[in-house]
Design a protein around this motif. Structure first.
Motif, PDB file in Angstrom:
ATOM      1  N   ASP A 142     -64.257 -30.794 124.607  1.00 57.37           N
ATOM      2  CA  ASP A 142     -65.517 -31.529 124.609  1.00 57.37           C
ATOM      3  C   ASP A 142     -65.294 -33.019 124.873  1.00 57.37           C
ATOM      4  O   ASP A 142     -64.821 -33.752 123.989  1.00 57.37           O
ATOM      5  N   SER A 170     -71.693 -33.946 121.150  1.00 56.06           N
ATOM      6  CA  SER A 170     -70.511 -33.457 120.420  1.00 56.06           C
ATOM      7  C   SER A 170     -70.866 -33.033 119.000  1.00 56.06           C
ATOM      8  O   SER A 170     -70.286 -32.069 118.475  1.00 56.06           O
ATOM      9  N   ALA A 206     -70.187 -29.389 117.565  1.00 53.84           N
ATOM     10  CA  ALA A 206     -69.355 -29.205 116.361  1.00 53.84           C
ATOM     11  C   ALA A 206     -70.004 -28.183 115.421  1.00 53.84           C
ATOM     12  O   ALA A 206     -69.312 -27.339 114.838  1.00 53.84           O
ATOM     13  N   HIS A 241     -62.246 -26.837 118.070  1.00 50.79           N
ATOM     14  CA  HIS A 241     -63.076 -27.813 118.784  1.00 50.79           C
ATOM     15  C   HIS A 241     -62.220 -29.058 119.041  1.00 50.79           C
ATOM     16  O   HIS A 241     -61.870 -29.776 118.097  1.00 50.79           O
ATOM     17  N   ILE A 245     -62.203 -32.668 120.459  1.00 46.25           N
ATOM     18  CA  ILE A 245     -63.219 -33.683 120.781  1.00 46.25           C
ATOM     19  C   ILE A 245     -62.549 -34.955 121.310  1.00 46.25           C
ATOM     20  O   ILE A 245     -61.806 -35.635 120.595  1.00 46.25           O
ATOM     21  N   THR A 261     -64.680 -37.192 122.975  1.00 44.00           N
ATOM     22  CA  THR A 261     -65.834 -38.104 123.099  1.00 44.00           C
ATOM     23  C   THR A 261     -65.610 -39.378 122.276  1.00 44.00           C
ATOM     24  O   THR A 261     -65.195 -39.307 121.118  1.00 44.00           O
ATOM     25  N   LYS A 314     -59.610 -34.398 116.981  1.00 42.87           N
ATOM     26  CA  LYS A 314     -60.404 -35.461 117.595  1.00 42.87           C
ATOM     27  C   LYS A 314     -59.507 -36.697 117.775  1.00 42.87           C
ATOM     28  O   LYS A 314     -58.773 -37.075 116.860  1.00 42.87           O
TER      29      LYS A 314
END
Ligand SMILES: NC(=O)C1=CN([C@@H]2O[C@H](COP(=O)(O)OP(=O)(O)OC[C@H]3O[C@@H](n4cnc5c(N)ncnc54)[C@H](OP(=O)(O)O)[C@@H]3O)[C@@H](O)[C@H]2O)C=CC1
Ligand SMILES: O=C(O)C1=N[C@H](C(=O)O)C[C@H](O)C1
Length: 272
Positions: free
Chosen positions: A78, A85, A89, A99, A101, A103, A125
């Protein structure tokens, strides 16, 4: 026995990173493109994701139904926008999938929502998924710890392409956090993100940020440690978006075997 290819969904498939991710998935062993998602009404819905990304026909049409895509997938990559996002999630947590991430531009409130989702999902992330920048963050922490804050000023300079919508970049903030960790201080209370007009002299112990935007620059970052009579610069220059995409795919494969939780690229790369 080798595990079957990990089924990955790319959200924001038509974006700069979305297209790069599709190309990298196609050329990476151990992963396959399960679905490609764009927002409802996008002109790319129904198009072949591989053709969209310049990777040849892959037999996966772009759709606007993430829930359906996540149900039979193992991970989602993502690189979209903060509000998108957060929505992804929640869906990834429902589907109990990984996931990843990338972003940036997320607020403190957004981060709290990701951490809540990570009670059920495996979230990785990072403001930068490349190996080089994550190593740079380790070096930044070490330099900030080694040089006394009295007498050594830290400034972080970044430049990106003209389409980028958030500032400072996620990477600049990640490097700022590393410097703050090295000095054992809280970044939020020490950072200076804007200077304009008669600012007065620089306050000792602060961490400054400067943002440049223009052209097609993929992403340049420098951490400058400025002392009396000497200057140390640690820097990274991204030449190709595939460095971020390869990191994201590596993160998905790593997270496949992890418990639900909120992880960073430092965890993935064993640098934490
Ligand atoms: N962590 C890292 O290593 C990196 C992070 N990034 C970050 O990734 C993000 C994306 O960057 P980039 O690819 O350049 O941006 P782009 O604008 O090129 O791509 C974003 C894509 O996401 C789509 N999108 C937005 N909202 C939704 C939604 N709700 N559902 C489906 N698709 C959606 C956009 O569609 P539409 O155009 O219709 O809005 C667009 O196609 C940025 O935050 C950037 O900073 C980038 C590179 C590396
Ligand atoms: O928007 C981009 O392009 C990039 N965003 C990330 C960031 O905000 O640091 C990572 C990379 O520098 C490219």
């Amino acid at each position: 026995m080798t595990a079957p290819d990990m089924k990955l969904v790319v959200v924001g498939a038509a974006g700069r990173m979305g297209q790069t991710l599709i190309r990298v998935i196609q050329e990476t062993d151990g992963v396959m493109l399960h679905a490609a998602i764009e927002r409802e009404g996008s002109a790319f819905i129904g198009k072949d994701a591989g053709e969209l990304a310049g990777a040849g026909t892959m037999g996966v049409a772009v759709t606007s139904d993430p829930l359906e895509a996540f149900l039979h997938a193992e991970g989602v990559l993502d690189f979209t926008a903060p509000a998108a996002s957060i929505g992804f999630a929640g869906l990834a947590a429902q589907a109990r999938i990984v996931h990843v991430i990338g972003t940036t531009g997320c607020s403190t409130e957004d981060e709290a929502k990701f951490e809540a989702a990570a009670r059920h999902a495996r979230i990785v992330k990072s403001g930068n998924m490349s190996l080089g920048v994550n190593l740079l963050s380790v070096l930044t922490q070490q330099a900030a710890k080694s040089l006394p804050s009295k007498g050594w000023d830290i400034e972080i300079v970044e430049m990106h392409h003209k389409h980028k919508v958030d500032a400072p970049s996620g990477t600049a903030l990640l490097l700022g956090e590393a410097a703050a960790r090295g000095r054992d201080v809280d970044l939020a209370s020490r950072s200076v993100r804007v200077r304009d007009g008669h600012t007065g002299a620089r306050e000792s112990g602060t961490i400054g940020f400067a943002t440049l935007r223009g052209g097609s620059v993929v992403g340049d970052h420098s951490v400058i440690l400025a002392g009396e009579g000497e200057l140390l610069t640690l820097s990274h220059s991204a030449r190709d978006r595939s460095i971020f995409a390869r990191g994201a795919v590596a993160a998905a494969l790593w997270a496949r075997d992890q418990k639900p939780g909120f992880y960073s690229m430092l965890d993935v790369l064993g640098l934490s």
